[in-house]
Design a protein around this motif. Structure first.
Motif: not given
Length: 329
Positions: A55-71
């Motif tokens: 738990g905590g505060t989201v300090a960073q979010l590096s993706v947005r809708e539609g972005d491809p991601v890897k495992r």
């Protein structure tokens, strides 16, 4: 003799100028698959959430809708100020325990020398040895506790659960999350076409059937083919649900509706090679043999129906009858 030779030469020349007999084809109906148009949606096999482990505060979010991601790819960072304060407190306690352990070691070494010279009784040596063991164990316990807090801080990094595309972000930078809260949802990369076919076609639908997608659906002149790999046994709202595998679905939007052609039984059709068709002024013609004459007959072409014996086969919708003799132009 001169006249006879001239006549023989003219006969040979006229025989050489005779046109070769054109290749003919007898029109006959054949069994082809009766295709039915249905709508299918592009769906992921499964949609999995990427969850925060602390738990905590989201300090960073590096993706947005539609972005491809890897495992295993980092997609967000959750920070907890309490963990940093707890780490500082443990560092101070570890320093104090380290000093106590050092002093206990010094006392044990001094007492050991005095006991060997007979100045102190051996019971004092046992007391200092016990004090040294207690100090060292306390130091190891605090060091392990600090490693736990350090691991909790590293778990603030949210990782992608599998290869795929981000469907939706559920938080923003600054949002407060609890342990286990989803941060983003990821659609797994192996997309499927989910067909919903009227139940009257359930008898014709089976695993392994081929499906066809119009080229216009994906901006190409050629059709794209796929195969049904799963037919669900439960009928939903009068429709049979089936999944089909089609190559290259990763370029589509999840939930995109496509028109798909499936097999709906067998029907008779007239299929001829495309080489028998000529087009003049936008109208298709075939050469029809009638007795000793050859006439041009307009026909209406359908879609391509290639097969093993007619690789360039084309369906003729109207203009031909069974038994017609076609002459190749």
């Amino acid at each position: 003799m001169r006249r006879l030779s001239l006549l023989s030469l003219l006969a040979v020349m006229s025989w050489q100028l005779l046109p070769a007999k054109a290749e003919t084809l007898t029109v006959a109906p054949r069994q082809v698959a009766a295709e039915k148009a249905v709508f299918a949606t592009v769906e992921s096999v499964s949609v999995v959430p990427a969850r925060g482990r602390i738990g905590g505060t989201v300090a960073q979010l590096s993706v947005r809708e539609g972005d491809p991601v890897k495992r295993g790819q980092p997609i967000a960072l959750i920070g907890d100020e309490k963990l940093a304060l707890q780490l500082k407190s443990l560092d101070a306690q570890i320093e104090a325990l380290q000093a106590q352990a050092n002093q206990a070691q010094i006392d044990f070494t001094r007492t050991e020398g005095l006991v060997e010279r007979g100045t102190l009784p051996r019971v004092k040596l046992d007391e200092t040895r016990t004090a040294l063991n207690v100090a060292e164990n306390g130091l190891r316990a605090k060091t392990a506790e600090r490693a736990v807090v350090n691991q909790q801080m590293s778990e603030g990094q949210v990782l992608a659960p599998d290869d795929g595309r981000v469907l939706k972000r559920l938080v923003v930078v600054g949002s407060v999350v609890l342990p286990g809260d989803p941060v983003v949802t990821v659609a797994q990369q192996n997309f499927k076409l989910r067909l919903r076919v009227p139940e009257r076609h359930a008898l014709f639908l089976k695993t392994g059937d081929k499906i066809r997608i119009d080229g216009a659906e994906f901006g190409d002149s050629g059709d794209k083919w796929g195969m049904i790999d799963l037919v669900y046994p439960q009928i939903e709202e009068g429709r049979v649900v089936a999944d089909a595998t089609v190559a290259g679905l990763g370029q589509y939007f999840v939930g995109d509706r496509l028109r798909v052609w499936i097999s709906g039984g067998q029907r008779d059709a007239y299929v001829i090679p495309i080489s028998y068709i000529t087009t003049r002024f936008g109208i298709d013609y075939v050469q029809l043999q009638q007795g000793s004459q050859t006439i041009s007959v307009p026909v209406q072409r359908g879609r391509a129906l290639p097969s093993a014996d007619v690789p360039d086969g084309l369906e003729i919708l109207s203009g031909l009858r069974a038994g017609d003799q076609l002459v190749q132009p």
